[in-house]
Design an enzyme around this catalytic site. Sequence first.
Site, short mmCIF file in Angstrom:
data_model
loop_
_atom_site.label_atom_id
_atom_site.label_comp_id
_atom_site.label_asym_id
_atom_site.label_seq_id
_atom_site.Cartn_x
_atom_site.Cartn_y
_atom_site.Cartn_z
CB CYS A 17 -17.16 75.37 -9.05
SG CYS A 17 -15.80 76.90 -9.37
CD GLU A 67 -11.17 84.38 -8.27
OE1 GLU A 67 -10.88 85.28 -8.92
OE2 GLU A 67 -10.89 83.02 -8.35
CG HIS A 73 -13.87 79.68 -7.00
ND1 HIS A 73 -13.22 79.11 -7.60
CD2 HIS A 73 -13.28 80.91 -6.53
CE1 HIS A 73 -12.03 79.83 -8.15
NE2 HIS A 73 -12.03 81.11 -7.42
CG ASP A 133 -8.28 75.73 -9.65
OD1 ASP A 133 -8.65 75.40 -10.72
OD2 ASP A 133 -8.85 76.46 -8.61
CB SER A 134 -7.85 77.63 -13.74
OG SER A 134 -8.94 77.91 -13.12
CB CYS A 170 -9.06 72.69 -11.79
SG CYS A 170 -10.01 73.57 -13.27
#
Length: 284
Positions: free
Chosen positions: A185, A155, A187, A15-16, A78
Amino acid sequence: MTVKPALRHAIGVFDSGVGGLTVLQALRRRMPHRDFVYLGDTARVPYGRKPPEMVVEFAGGITRFLCNMGVEGLVVACNTASAVALPGLVELGPVPVWGVIDPGVEAATRATRTGSVGVIGTKATIASGAYQRRLEQRGLCVWAQACPMLVHLVEEGLAESPEAALLVRHYLSGRPRIDTLVLGCTHYPLLRGVLQREAGKDVTLVDSAEVTAERVEATLGSPPRCFVQGRVLHFVTGDPMAFAHTARVMGGVNGEIVPLALSELATPSAVHPVDRRAQPAWQE
């Protein structure tokens, strides 16, 4: 340089940044005896705001790196990279490659009762139309919304904050009547509580991580004669301490964190086949 122990029946995940850890956790729950190599490209995060051709280049270099380590499969954890780079990665890799979009589409198709589905994601994921096209091809009515600020909230550990509630309300304010919402996403599962409250209890939230893990397990299965808990090796292109800090917000890091120079991920000007005999510098 210290030689690392050999990986056993490993699966690569990238993932990024740290969002893909939610996918890694789902994979480990289903295949606890496999080793995993996670690559967080934190030096170049976020992918969602970068041009598609740049993301394709990044993903190609990461795929070569992980395949040269001898992984048996590769999960693109991702949504942005899955949306713009997956077909090329399937061609490039000598192992099975999975993205997270098709499993999310499959799960949403199973979940919807009325055929009206919403999708939220990064700017790049929504702009690519990857979810929308696939869902519409299945005869579903789709509403999509980019939510660029939600990743930062997660985050920063603000998933249950008043700020998160305010932003989610803003992003979902224009939605039509839907019965299913795809969290496009990695997240966003950390925002499940606030998203559910704003969307309403009658809306099913779809997280593609579990369905992705199902697909990977169905293809690769459990490693033969292996009853030892698998280990995880994390490669990080940015600051390892920053990665560890943010990952704790995402549910923690289980395994060693290894700094990785971006030069190790350089994509050659011409496409060369992946060489499994090649060793990344950290193993020399």
